[in-house]
Design a protein around this motif. Structure first.
Motif, PDB file in Angstrom:
ATOM      1  N   THR A 166      43.309  41.186  41.809  1.00  0.00           N
ATOM      2  CA  THR A 166      42.886  40.223  40.963  1.00  0.00           C
ATOM      3  C   THR A 166      42.010  39.188  41.869  1.00  0.00           C
ATOM      4  O   THR A 166      41.500  38.982  40.313  1.00  0.00           O
ATOM      5  N   GLY A 167      42.116  38.933  42.316  1.00  0.00           N
ATOM      6  CA  GLY A 167      41.081  38.154  42.692  1.00  0.00           C
ATOM      7  C   GLY A 167      40.031  38.544  42.854  1.00  0.00           C
ATOM      8  O   GLY A 167      39.036  37.845  42.597  1.00  0.00           O
ATOM      9  N   GLU A 168      39.231  39.857  43.534  1.00  0.00           N
ATOM     10  CA  GLU A 168      38.117  40.414  43.441  1.00  0.00           C
ATOM     11  C   GLU A 168      37.534  40.538  41.555  1.00  0.00           C
ATOM     12  O   GLU A 168      36.562  40.302  41.572  1.00  0.00           O
ATOM     13  N   ASN A 169      38.978  41.287  41.366  1.00  0.00           N
ATOM     14  CA  ASN A 169      38.403  41.892  39.932  1.00  0.00           C
ATOM     15  C   ASN A 169      37.773  40.220  39.120  1.00  0.00           C
ATOM     16  O   ASN A 169      37.064  40.731  37.782  1.00  0.00           O
ATOM     17  N   LEU A 170      38.684  39.719  38.913  1.00  0.00           N
ATOM     18  CA  LEU A 170      38.489  38.356  38.238  1.00  0.00           C
ATOM     19  C   LEU A 170      37.025  37.448  38.163  1.00  0.00           C
ATOM     20  O   LEU A 170      36.432  37.157  37.313  1.00  0.00           O
ATOM     21  N   ASN A 171      37.004  37.492  39.537  1.00  0.00           N
ATOM     22  CA  ASN A 171      35.999  36.945  40.077  1.00  0.00           C
ATOM     23  C   ASN A 171      34.659  37.592  39.503  1.00  0.00           C
ATOM     24  O   ASN A 171      33.340  37.003  39.482  1.00  0.00           O
ATOM     25  N   ALA A 172      34.263  39.625  39.732  1.00  0.00           N
ATOM     26  CA  ALA A 172      33.084  39.335  38.875  1.00  0.00           C
ATOM     27  C   ALA A 172      33.443  39.425  37.510  1.00  0.00           C
ATOM     28  O   ALA A 172      32.031  39.674  37.333  1.00  0.00           O
ATOM     29  N   GLN A 173      34.239  39.678  36.483  1.00  0.00           N
ATOM     30  CA  GLN A 173      34.520  39.253  35.247  1.00  0.00           C
ATOM     31  C   GLN A 173      33.373  37.683  35.169  1.00  0.00           C
ATOM     32  O   GLN A 173      32.646  38.025  34.251  1.00  0.00           O
ATOM     33  N   LEU A 174      33.734  37.308  35.641  1.00  0.00           N
ATOM     34  CA  LEU A 174      32.985  35.863  35.860  1.00  0.00           C
ATOM     35  C   LEU A 174      31.677  35.633  36.215  1.00  0.00           C
ATOM     36  O   LEU A 174      31.145  35.621  36.099  1.00  0.00           O
ATOM     37  N   VAL A 175      31.171  36.416  37.766  1.00  0.00           N
ATOM     38  CA  VAL A 175      29.769  36.316  37.549  1.00  0.00           C
ATOM     39  C   VAL A 175      29.070  37.264  36.636  1.00  0.00           C
ATOM     40  O   VAL A 175      27.950  36.665  36.509  1.00  0.00           O
ATOM     41  N   ALA A 176      29.697  38.466  36.613  1.00  0.00           N
ATOM     42  CA  ALA A 176      29.233  38.749  35.649  1.00  0.00           C
ATOM     43  C   ALA A 176      28.515  38.513  34.037  1.00  0.00           C
ATOM     44  O   ALA A 176      27.013  37.934  33.443  1.00  0.00           O
ATOM     45  N   GLU A 177      29.428  37.268  33.673  1.00  0.00           N
ATOM     46  CA  GLU A 177      29.693  36.156  32.583  1.00  0.00           C
ATOM     47  C   GLU A 177      28.473  35.701  33.022  1.00  0.00           C
ATOM     48  O   GLU A 177      27.769  35.398  31.641  1.00  0.00           O
ATOM     49  N   PHE A 178      28.615  34.349  34.146  1.00  0.00           N
ATOM     50  CA  PHE A 178      27.440  33.886  34.971  1.00  0.00           C
ATOM     51  C   PHE A 178      25.981  34.212  34.561  1.00  0.00           C
ATOM     52  O   PHE A 178      25.243  33.473  34.138  1.00  0.00           O
ATOM     53  N   PHE A 179      26.088  35.875  34.765  1.00  0.00           N
ATOM     54  CA  PHE A 179      24.276  35.717  35.584  1.00  0.00           C
ATOM     55  C   PHE A 179      24.279  36.274  33.073  1.00  0.00           C
ATOM     56  O   PHE A 179      22.365  35.933  33.545  1.00  0.00           O
ATOM     57  N   LYS A 180      25.015  37.237  33.077  1.00  0.00           N
ATOM     58  CA  LYS A 180      24.604  37.090  31.466  1.00  0.00           C
ATOM     59  C   LYS A 180      23.933  35.849  30.962  1.00  0.00           C
ATOM     60  O   LYS A 180      23.313  35.429  30.673  1.00  0.00           O
TER      61      LYS A 180
END
Ligand code: ASP
Length: 447
Positions: A116-130
């Motif tokens: 879950t640590g990586e999974n949530l983070n990837a969602q957050l980072v994708a959001e940030f990139f967008k």
């Protein structure tokens, strides 16, 4: 195209994520971004993955998890707030869901928490990139096609993954992928061993046949020796996969040793770089060296070894003795690292953490019974020092120079071994002499 992976410290705060964004933006070939869970922001901080382990145990012990959930969520929330993103409430819901759906008979439950640590983070980072104007999206390893063996917390990638991953190679969007886990054929989340986001990056690079796998961390590259022992050691410019394998085995922790294989098989160079200093060239790991390369590329060492020393007159004439010893180890699930032998003796070097007092006594008793040795002793408190360089094959002086270097500092060699591959020389010594040994070898071959 390039696959780029950012380690825990590179994604631990908004400040770090801004550096990540700048790095991704600066090269249009950076199409696949693999992220770790947020790591430590400073020395005393905790990694999100470790907090998730606490969360798991809290639920298991039937205690109230709200404080630990709040602590984990606050790490993401802080980042989102600092990056002026909207409140990441769907992440909180996913975090809470872990406890709500926890089934402690499920062998993959801890893996679900860990991932879950990586999974949530990837969602957050994708959001940030967008948010920053990049065409990017989060991609679940299941959709990507990472299929792994059914070994909780110790998964290995299955070959079928690579073809599936390859379908994504022309994606129009930058894909942000959580590291550290895949899915079993039965559909369970299963993580690699700790530090395994490096492995994900390597698998993705091999799958999409990237021209380069860039692994961003918080050091300028791989040092030729441990900076705890040597003041400002040289950075390795280049090491081969084989050299890296030998080095990481004996304590070089910059790059996960299981992460080498996928890149090696697909012949994709790996470069280790610093998020905080991206212009520094880093250390490259590839198939072979340039001509002018040093014979020795690095010195690694690690403590926590023991040696079982078996002596018996005419041992060389007894057939099957090694087989018997190995069976004794195997039956007790003990693995060994080195087994040098002489005419009348064998030493077995193994990691001490595998033995407790009961297991040790049992092991020795079994060896004494089966082999009937003249002498049998176990020695603890050993370190293994490994001198690595493919170039040593062509040099007659390396062993002589290295043993002389150790002798100069009165380091007593308990065991010396050089495999037929001649990529490394391994010394076992007393742990209190590890520092002196590494220093003396370093100044002999590097300065
Ligand atoms: N977050 C995982 C760990 O701490 C995996 C990784 O960072 O590579 O082990």
């Amino acid at each position: 195209m390039k696959v780029i992976k950012f380690g825990g410290s590179s994604v631990a705060s908004a400040k770090q994520l801004n550096k990540v964004l700048a790095i991704v933006k600066s090269d249009p070939d950076r199409r696949f971004v693999v992220v770790s869970a947020p790591g430590k922001r400073e020395q005393t901080d905790k990694k999100v993955t470790d907090l998730l382990i606490t969360y798991y145990h809290t639920v298991k012990e039937k205690k109230d998890p709200s404080a630990i959930v709040a602590e984990i969520f606050s790490r993401y929330q802080q980042i989102a707030t600092d990056l002026a993103l909207t409140e990441p409430l769907e992440l909180l819901a996913q975090l809470k869901n872990l406890a709500q759906t926890a089934d402690f008979t499920d062998p993959y439950l801890l893996d679900r928490f860990l991932s879950t640590g990586e999974n949530l983070n990837a969602q957050l980072v994708a959001e940030f990139f967008k948010h920053a104007g990049l065409a990017a999206r989060y991609l679940d390893p299941k959709e990507l096609g990472i299929t792994v063996t059914a070994e909780p917390q110790n998964a290995r990638v299955l070959n079928e993954s690579y073809e599936k991953i390859n379908h994504w190679k022309d994606s129009a969007e930058i894909l942000v992928i959580p590291g550290f886990f895949g899915y079993t054929q039965a559909g369970n989340i299963c993580t690699f061993s700790r530090g395994g986001s490096d492995i994900t990056g390597s698998i993705v690079a091999a799958g999409v046949k990237a021209e380069l796998y860039e692994n961003f961390t918080d050091v300028d590259g791989i040092f030729a020796a441990n900076p705890k022992f040597v003041h400002k050691p040289e950075l390795m410019k280049c090491a081969t996969y084989r050299e890296m394998r030998e080095l990481s085995y004996a304590g070089f922790s910059v790059f996960h040793d299981e992460a080498l294989m996928p890149s090696f098989k697909a012949n994709i160079p790996v470069v280790i770089k610093n998020t905080n200093n991206p212009d520094s060239p880093g250390s490259t790991i590839k198939q072979s060296h340039a001509e002018d390369q040093n014979q020795i590329v690095g010195i690694a060492s690690d403590d926590g070894f023991s040696s079982i020393n078996i002596s018996k007159y005419l041992l060389n004439r007894e057939v099957g003795i090694v087989g018997k010893v190995l069976r004794i180890l195997e039956e007790r699930n003990v693995s060994f690292e080195h087994m040098p032998s002489g005419i009348d003796d064998i030493s077995i070097i193994l990691r001490s953490h595998q033995l407790d007092q009961v297991k040790e006594e049992e092991l020795l008793r079994a060896i004494a019974y089966e082999i009937d040795p003249d002498s049998l002793v176990i020695e603890h408190g050993l370190s293994v020092v490994v001198l690595v360089g493919e170039g040593m094959k062509y040099q007659p002086n390396i062993t002589a120079d290295s043993t002389a270097a150790l002798a100069r500092k009165n380091v007593n060699i308990r065991m010396l071994s050089q495999g037929a591959g001649e990529v490394s020389i391994v010394f076992a010594i007393k742990s209190e002499q590890e520092r002196a040994a590494v220093r003396s070898l370093y100044y002999t071959f590097f300065d």
